[in-house]
Design a protein around this motif. Structure first.
Motif, PDB file in Angstrom:
ATOM      1  N   VAL B  75      40.591  13.208  66.561  1.00 16.20           N
ATOM      2  CA  VAL B  75      40.657  12.356  65.413  1.00 16.20           C
ATOM      3  C   VAL B  75      40.174  12.518  64.364  1.00 16.20           C
ATOM      4  O   VAL B  75      40.251  12.535  63.302  1.00 16.20           O
ATOM      5  CB  VAL B  75      41.153  10.689  65.987  1.00 16.20           C
ATOM      6  N   SER B  76      39.023  12.871  65.246  1.00 21.60           N
ATOM      7  CA  SER B  76      37.545  13.024  64.224  1.00 21.60           C
ATOM      8  C   SER B  76      37.763  13.656  63.670  1.00 21.60           C
ATOM      9  O   SER B  76      37.383  14.369  61.740  1.00 21.60           O
ATOM     10  CB  SER B  76      36.369  13.843  64.844  1.00 21.60           C
ATOM     11  N   LEU B  79      39.770  13.291  60.864  1.00 21.58           N
ATOM     12  CA  LEU B  79      39.692  12.024  59.580  1.00 21.58           C
ATOM     13  C   LEU B  79      38.186  13.568  58.524  1.00 21.58           C
ATOM     14  O   LEU B  79      38.291  12.670  57.323  1.00 21.58           O
ATOM     15  CB  LEU B  79      39.033  11.319  60.553  1.00 21.58           C
ATOM     16  N   THR B  82      40.508  14.859  56.210  1.00 24.46           N
ATOM     17  CA  THR B  82      40.752  13.414  55.486  1.00 24.46           C
ATOM     18  C   THR B  82      39.917  13.329  54.092  1.00 24.46           C
ATOM     19  O   THR B  82      40.706  13.691  53.127  1.00 24.46           O
ATOM     20  CB  THR B  82      41.379  11.874  56.247  1.00 24.46           C
ATOM     21  N   VAL B  83      39.175  12.789  55.113  1.00 28.59           N
ATOM     22  CA  VAL B  83      37.185  12.690  54.057  1.00 28.59           C
ATOM     23  C   VAL B  83      37.237  13.826  52.738  1.00 28.59           C
ATOM     24  O   VAL B  83      37.249  14.087  51.921  1.00 28.59           O
ATOM     25  CB  VAL B  83      36.551  12.412  54.693  1.00 28.59           C
ATOM     26  N   THR B 301      31.548  10.711  50.888  1.00 28.19           N
ATOM     27  CA  THR B 301      32.125  11.298  51.474  1.00 28.19           C
ATOM     28  C   THR B 301      30.935  11.503  52.697  1.00 28.19           C
ATOM     29  O   THR B 301      31.726  12.472  53.740  1.00 28.19           O
ATOM     30  CB  THR B 301      33.062  12.086  51.053  1.00 28.19           C
ATOM     31  N   ILE B 304      29.990  10.510  55.524  1.00 27.80           N
ATOM     32  CA  ILE B 304      30.957   9.851  56.192  1.00 27.80           C
ATOM     33  C   ILE B 304      31.178  11.313  57.211  1.00 27.80           C
ATOM     34  O   ILE B 304      31.044  11.112  57.894  1.00 27.80           O
ATOM     35  CB  ILE B 304      32.427   8.787  55.396  1.00 27.80           C
ATOM     36  N   SER B 305      31.196  12.426  56.327  1.00 27.38           N
ATOM     37  CA  SER B 305      31.821  13.336  57.448  1.00 27.38           C
ATOM     38  C   SER B 305      30.160  13.527  58.712  1.00 27.38           C
ATOM     39  O   SER B 305      30.996  14.295  59.381  1.00 27.38           O
ATOM     40  CB  SER B 305      31.822  14.766  56.309  1.00 27.38           C
ATOM     41  N   VAL B 308      31.206  11.096  61.239  1.00 26.66           N
ATOM     42  CA  VAL B 308      32.026  11.748  61.895  1.00 26.66           C
ATOM     43  C   VAL B 308      31.614  13.267  62.972  1.00 26.66           C
ATOM     44  O   VAL B 308      31.453  12.896  63.739  1.00 26.66           O
ATOM     45  CB  VAL B 308      33.429  11.823  61.335  1.00 26.66           C
ATOM     46  N   GLY B 363      44.468  17.622  65.803  1.00 21.74           N
ATOM     47  CA  GLY B 363      44.093  16.225  64.743  1.00 21.74           C
ATOM     48  C   GLY B 363      44.695  17.221  62.949  1.00 21.74           C
ATOM     49  O   GLY B 363      44.499  16.288  62.503  1.00 21.74           O
ATOM     50  N   ALA B 367      46.794  15.492  60.825  1.00 21.27           N
ATOM     51  CA  ALA B 367      46.590  15.586  59.260  1.00 21.27           C
ATOM     52  C   ALA B 367      47.466  15.591  58.471  1.00 21.27           C
ATOM     53  O   ALA B 367      47.361  15.280  56.807  1.00 21.27           O
ATOM     54  CB  ALA B 367      45.357  15.498  58.478  1.00 21.27           C
TER      55      ALA B 367
END
Ligand SMILES: Nc1ncnc2c1ncn2[C@@H]1O[C@H](COP(=O)(O)OP(=O)(O)O)[C@@H](O)[C@H]1O
Ligand SMILES: [Mg+2]
Lengths: 231, 429
Positions: B75-76, B79, B82-83, B301, B304-305, B308, B363, B367
């Motif tokens: 999941v990480s 994510l 994606t970011v 971003t 956020i990264s 994560v 993951g 993605a």
């Protein structure tokens, strides 16, 4: 005329430092063991039995004195040499079996062989031989966490002897077993020394277990107080 | 009073219990780790134990924990990827060499203010300038779309050819574009997206301009930084609007990157104190300033990264040290049996790395599949058309996961190295 000793221990001392206090676990032990002997090490709790066993098996280091196994001064080996030396020369049996629960009996027995240069088929043959020596030839594919205590300890013995080591050390191997399983285990250890010529050194609390050995040693407060040969 | 007849509630609960148990069975069967474990066990049964299979069996021995670890890494990583993709999409800067040679001159007051067409000869005369074309943003909506996410620009077709030198066009097509006043020149991505072919018509409804366009596709280009735009004749726009004297911006190409700054200064100077003062920027700077409307995308971003990755580090490190701590005794036994310290490190590293790699694979691959198959244009109302998880981004995610796997192995390796066989044997299961 007795054979040349396989283990020669001279003035062995082990002192643990605990804060400001020194705990003497071994206070100058001297001892010779000849090949094929089944030595039973007895004594009250805390008398230094395990410490002695650990040092001569090369998993602990002495504070002073000397331990020679087959002429090799064990304390002089470095960590890495010691690991190889143990793999080739010592088999371990513990009170709490210490098998890898996620492996089958055969896989547990095979573990020490992964460090040797043996081929797969040779490994397999040796595993089968070891398992049949402990009477578990048909249990090789069973997971050890589904076996009884007695069976697990027999698997542990098979693992200890699969590399064909000269020395087998066992620290209270019957401590967690019922009487029947205990006598099975003791018979196996006895036959290893009698028929296979292995040198077995066993720590025990149980006077009945002592009856299986060829020699009885008594430790008290880190000193050897009795040394009775029955052979 | 009967005590052994089953209570009606029990009976009612039974189907739920079966459902529950069945669900778990299904989950277990569907878990790739189950298959990995079975596969390895079969392999070991036939071919004997090896250090590799030993690692695998150990890694999945606590299936719930291994699954949760793999899932959290997956999941990480998904994510993270994606970011990173989002950031790339939002700040896609023209990085090609030819793009760095292009400037955009706009009205100093604001982008919305037009510039007089008569500025062109003056700009052409500035030393270092190789080509100039009017460049007017039309901003129409294609077909029935309410938000069209590719831009349309009115240009001088002849001059424009010297501005997108990197664009590749089929032999002879560009000449068709020049010849026909109602023709347009379209990026290949837009052609593909709307399944257009040369000769088709493209109709646009004006949003800034009170006029509509009906254009015929004459030529297609590829190989630019952004193969989405549509270009058409400025003359047509002039005619439709009846305004012959203005353009939106000037598009300028300079001889070399070294002279770009001089040219910028000279153009700005040329119109100082005139009725239409000009502000010139590199194409890149222009686009970046456009992007700054989106806020500080990069900082956002990046943070956020960072969060994560940080969470991921905590999760993996704690699971890994738990997994090894539980096995301290076994590792001590392995040492006693003769395994070297480095072999134990190898086991720990391989296990940690393997779980991280599996998580990253699921993951990042997930993605990639997800963003590749979702209609993002529809979902974001045309705000994003492309959401390409590039190989580079996937590789970055993979490297992060690999480093993570190694990082998580360090702590347990150190404590295993520090613990002697005797100490290890004393620890309780
Ligand atoms: N790691 C240690 N640190 C301090 N003292 C220890 C340690 N290991 C053993 N001892 C002490 O050494 C003595 C001998 O211990 P041990 O050999 O385990 O005895 P036994 O096996 O005969 O019960 C005991 O007094 C014990 O408390
Ligand atoms: Mg003891």
């Amino acid at each position: 005329m007795a054979a040349a000793p396989i283990v020669v221990i001279r003035d062995l001392t082990k002192i643990y430092r605990q804060g400001d206090i020194d705990v003497t676990a071994l206070a100058g032990v001297s001892l010779d063991i000849t090949p094929g002997e089944f030595v039973v090490l007895m004594g009250p709790s805390g008398s230094g039995k395990s410490t002695l066993l650990h040092i001569l098996a090369g998993i602990d280091r002495p504070t002073g004195g000397s331990v020679k196994v087959q002429g090799i001064e064990v304390a002089n080996l470095n960590e890495s040499q010691l690991a190889d030396w143990r793999n080739q020369n010592v088999g371990f049996v513990f009170q709490s079996f210490n098998l890898i629960p996620v492996l089958t009996a055969a896989e547990n027995v095979e573990l020490p062989l992964l460090l040797t240069a043996l081929s797969r088929s040779e490994r397999r043959r040796q595993v089968e031989t070891a398992l049949s020596l402990v009477g578990l030839a048909d249990r090789g594919h069973h997971r050890t966490d589904q076996m009884s205590g007695g069976q697990q300890q027999r698997v542990a013995i098979a693992r200890a002897l699969v590399t064909d080591p000269a020395l087998i050390v066992a620290d209270e191997p019957t401590g967690n077993l019922d009487a029947k399983s205990a006598s099975d285990v003791l018979h196996i250890l006895q036959s290893l020394s009698r028929s296979a010529g292995k040198t077995v050194i066993m720590v025990t609390h149980d006077p009945k277990a002592a009856g299986y050995g060829t020699r009885e040693l008594h430790l008290e407060k880190g000193e050897l107080v009795e040394n009775v040969s029955k052979a | 009073m009967s005590t052994n007849s089953p209570s009606p509630f029990r009976l009612l609960a039974l189907p739920f219990r079966w459902l529950w148990v069945g669900l778990w069975r299904l989950l277990w069967l569907g878990n790739p780790l189950t298959w990995i474990e079975w596969g390895t066990r079969l392999w070991v049964r036939w071919f004997g134990l090896s250090q590799h299979s030993f690692v695998i069996v150990n890694a999945v021995r606590n299936q719930r924990r291994a699954t949760l670890t793999v899932l959290s890494v997956a999941v990480s990583c998904g994510l993270l990827v994606t970011v990173m993709t989002l950031q790339r999409e939002l700040t896609i800067p023209p990085e090609s060499e030819s793009a760095s040679l292009r400037l955009i001159a706009r009205n100093k007051v604001s982008l919305a203010q037009p510039l007089p067409a008569k500025q062109m000869p003056l700009i052409e005369k500035v030393p270092g300038v190789v080509a100039v074309s009017p460049f007017t943003y039309f901003g129409g909506n294609f077909r029935e779309e309410t938000i069209t996410s590719f831009a349309q620009f009115a240009v001088d077709p002849v001059r424009f050819r010297d501005l997108i030198v990197e664009g590749k066009v089929a032999e002879g097509d560009y000449e068709d574009f020049i010849r026909d006043r109602t023709a347009c020149f379209v990026g290949k991505d837009t052609m593909d997206r709307y399944q257009l072919k040369v000769g088709d018509r493209m109709k646009f409804t004006g949003t800034f301009y009170p006029v509509d366009l009906d254009l015929k596709i004459a030529a297609v280009y590829t190989g630019t930084v952004d193969d989405r735009n549509v270009f058409f004749h400025h003359k047509l726009l002039d005619e439709l609007t009846g305004d012959l004297g203005t353009v939106g911006t000037w598009y300028v190409r300079v001889a070399s990157a070294d002279v770009a700054n001089d040219v910028i200064a000279r153009i700005d100077q040329a119109f100082e104190n005139s009725s239409a003062e000009v502000r010139t920027e590199t194409e890149r700077a222009f686009q970046m300033s456009f992007m700054s409307m989106l806020g500080n995308v990069k900082v956002l971003t990046m943070s956020i990264s960072a969060v994560v990755v940080f969470t991921l580090v905590l999760v993996t490190i704690s699971t890994m040290s738990m997994a090894i701590r539980e096995r301290f005794r076994e590792l001590a036994v392995l040492k006693a049996i003769g395994f070297q310290r480095r072999e134990l490190f190898g086991f720990i590293l391989a296990e940690s790395f393997g779980l991280a790699a599996l998580g990253a694979f699921l993951g990042i691959g997930g993605a990639w599949l997800f963003w590749g198959h979702i209609n993002l244009q529809k979902l974001t109302g045309g705000f994003l058309i492309y959401f390409e998880v590039t190989p580079r981004i996937m590789a970055t995610g993979g490297i992060v996961a690999a480093l993570l796997g190694m990082l998580a192995a360090i702590g347990p390796s150190i404590s295993v190295a520090r613990t002697s066989v005797v100490e290890g044997l004393k620890t309780l299961d």
